[in-house]
Design a protein around this motif. Structure first.
Motif, PDB file in Angstrom:
ATOM      1  N   PHE A  64     -25.199   1.585  72.592  1.00  0.00           N
ATOM      2  CA  PHE A  64     -24.231   1.267  71.532  1.00  0.00           C
ATOM      3  C   PHE A  64     -23.261   2.411  71.306  1.00  0.00           C
ATOM      4  O   PHE A  64     -22.833   2.653  70.182  1.00  0.00           O
ATOM      5  N   TYR A 206     -31.314  -3.131  59.805  1.00  0.00           N
ATOM      6  CA  TYR A 206     -30.489  -2.615  60.900  1.00  0.00           C
ATOM      7  C   TYR A 206     -31.279  -1.563  61.697  1.00  0.00           C
ATOM      8  O   TYR A 206     -31.347  -1.589  62.916  1.00  0.00           O
ATOM      9  N   ARG A 210     -32.453  -1.874  65.464  1.00  0.00           N
ATOM     10  CA  ARG A 210     -31.824  -0.908  66.390  1.00  0.00           C
ATOM     11  C   ARG A 210     -32.875  -0.051  67.110  1.00  0.00           C
ATOM     12  O   ARG A 210     -32.665   0.384  68.247  1.00  0.00           O
ATOM     13  N   SER A 249     -18.947  -7.013  63.355  1.00  0.00           N
ATOM     14  CA  SER A 249     -19.500  -5.757  63.902  1.00  0.00           C
ATOM     15  C   SER A 249     -20.483  -6.037  65.030  1.00  0.00           C
ATOM     16  O   SER A 249     -21.539  -5.408  65.116  1.00  0.00           O
ATOM     17  N   GLN A 253     -20.738  -0.392  66.574  1.00  0.00           N
ATOM     18  CA  GLN A 253     -21.491  -0.451  65.325  1.00  0.00           C
ATOM     19  C   GLN A 253     -20.928   0.512  64.281  1.00  0.00           C
ATOM     20  O   GLN A 253     -20.537   1.637  64.619  1.00  0.00           O
ATOM     21  N   PHE A 274     -24.451  -7.462  63.212  1.00  0.00           N
ATOM     22  CA  PHE A 274     -24.751  -6.153  63.811  1.00  0.00           C
ATOM     23  C   PHE A 274     -25.630  -6.389  65.040  1.00  0.00           C
ATOM     24  O   PHE A 274     -26.531  -7.231  64.998  1.00  0.00           O
ATOM     25  N   GLN A 275     -25.423  -5.633  66.091  1.00  0.00           N
ATOM     26  CA  GLN A 275     -26.292  -5.695  67.276  1.00  0.00           C
ATOM     27  C   GLN A 275     -26.662  -7.142  67.603  1.00  0.00           C
ATOM     28  O   GLN A 275     -27.831  -7.505  67.708  1.00  0.00           O
ATOM     29  N   GLU A 370     -16.839   3.794  64.922  1.00  0.00           N
ATOM     30  CA  GLU A 370     -18.258   4.194  64.895  1.00  0.00           C
ATOM     31  C   GLU A 370     -18.447   5.613  64.352  1.00  0.00           C
ATOM     32  O   GLU A 370     -19.521   5.959  63.885  1.00  0.00           O
TER      33      GLU A 370
END
Ligand code: SF4
Length: 396
Positions: A64, A206, A210, A249, A253, A274-275, A370
């Motif tokens: 990422f 998150y 992650r 996003s 990130q 996210f992700q 980021e």
């Protein structure tokens, strides 16, 4: 010790933080030492077929970029100024030797920037395998599904040539089962957040998700399970926050501190992208009787993939899925948070906004990089949005 007594999830969260912050790839290097013949396969966002890599005996590692942890010196010289940040920091990671343990890199076809990054990677690191993953944009299983299954087999052959184990159906079935368990636990985590955002903050979800970037699906599922079990035992204080969906996003990130700033500004993020790769396949990957698991993996992407900016939708209306999501959760509004210069997110946004306007769903938007270090303006904007939604609801 006191922190753990006060919060039963503190210990597992601290472990997840270490994994999520592991820019030096310590856990990957440890994997290589323990498995010297296994390959490490890095992949860029959004989505990559991780069970395929695991079935080949490889460790998939989601890259990422470097977030806000690394000064970009050489990476900037490879790209023009008007593109997003993630390719610069990925090049910086590569040139600084931090990705040395990564034997192969997969670049999914989500935008021109990732395509260019893939080409640049090939030139800079000719001794390492660089694979461009052409994701289908036709969602008929007989056409796009067949094409994608062919892509998966091609990638498996390329990795085998580089030293991965030969692809066996049994190994892929096991990897799919592990992936399904991970997905189930992420779904449970998301349900906890949705039902009670004070029990699991978005910033915590998150971090725990992650943390799986460089873990096998099985190890990640164990970590998620530990966190979910501990979070259920928490004593929580409730806040008078608004419930928001965060959108845009999915690739680069935002810094974790920015997510925390939104929470401090009175926004409970009850859903986000996210992700997105971990949540891209929206339900369990099913392998039908007699079906080749490679075909099942391709079919899951075709039939169960979540709508997002880099995925063509033929008969649907852009934004309809987002509006439905807001109603279903339910949420009070939407925050568009796209990486600066992220074409897929920013080109989609007007259409998503139109769909929300039609349904009287309030929204606000900002852009980030980021490595953004200043959150005060964003915090004030989010705070004003939260107050306005509380006061005037859909009439904001
Ligand atoms: S942030 Fe957007 S433009 Fe940049 S690589 Fe990701 S999808 Fe492409």
């Amino acid at each position: 010790m006191i922190r753990e007594r006060l919060d039963p999830a503190a210990e597992v969260l601290a472990r997840a933080e270490v994994l999520a912050d592991d820019l030096e790839m310590r856990s990957v290097r440890a994997f290589k030492e323990a498995n010297p013949t296994a390959l490490v396969v890095g992949h860029m966002p959004i989505y990559a077929p991780r069970p395929l890599f695991e079935a080949l005996g490889c460790l998939p590692v989601a890259i990422f970029g470097a977030g806000d942890q690394l000064d970009i010196i050489r990476g900037d010289s490879y790209f023009q100024s008007y593109i997003c940040h993630i390719p610069r920091s990925t090049i910086e990671l590569g040139l600084s030797g931090r990705l040395e343990s990564v034997d192969a890199m997969v670049f999914p076809s989500i935008c021109d920037v990732i395509r260019n990054l893939g080409g640049m990677w090939k030139l800079l690191f000719p001794d390492r395998l660089s694979i461009y993953l052409d994701l289908p944009q036709n969602f008929d299983s007989a056409i796009g599904g067949r094409f994608y299954a062919g892509e998966l087999r091609r990638i498996a052959r390329e990795l085998e040539k580089k030293g991965a184990k030969p692809l066996q159906a049994e190994a892929l079935l096991l990897a799919i089962a592990d992936e399904n368990r991970r997905r189930e636990l992420i779904t449970e985590l998301d349900a906890l957040r949705r039902e009670d955002p004070s029990r699991v903050r978005a910033s915590e979800a998150y971090t725990v998700v992650r943390a799986g970037a460089a873990l096998t699906a099985r190890a990640h599922a164990d970590l998620l399970d530990e966190f979910v079990t501990a979070a259920k035992q928490r004593h929580v204080r409730h806040f008078d926050n608004v419930r928001v969906v965060l959108c845009g996003s999915f690739c680069e990130q935002p810094p974790l501190a920015l997510i925390r700033s939104l929470e401090k500004a009175g926004c409970d993020i009850v859903d986000d992208d996210f992700q997105l790769g971990w949540r891209m396949i929206e339900s369990a990957i099913e392998v039908r009787d007699g079906e080749d698991p490679v075909d099942a993996l391709a079919r899951a992407y075709i039939e169960q993939g979540r709508p997002t900016a880099s995925r063509y939708i033929a008969d649907e209306i852009k934004g309809a899925d987002l509006a439905r999501r807001v109603r279903r959760l339910p949420a009070d509004g939407v925050i568009f948070a796209a990486a600066s210069f992220c074409d897929p997110a920013l080109l989609d946004q007007p259409m998503l906004e139109a769909a929300l306007r039609q349904q009287n769903i309030p929204f606000t938007s900002f852009k980030f990089a980021e490595n953004t270090g200043q959150f005060q303006v964003i915090r004030e904007q989010a705070g004003a949005f939260s107050d306005a939604v509380k006061l005037w609801g859909a009439n904001v």
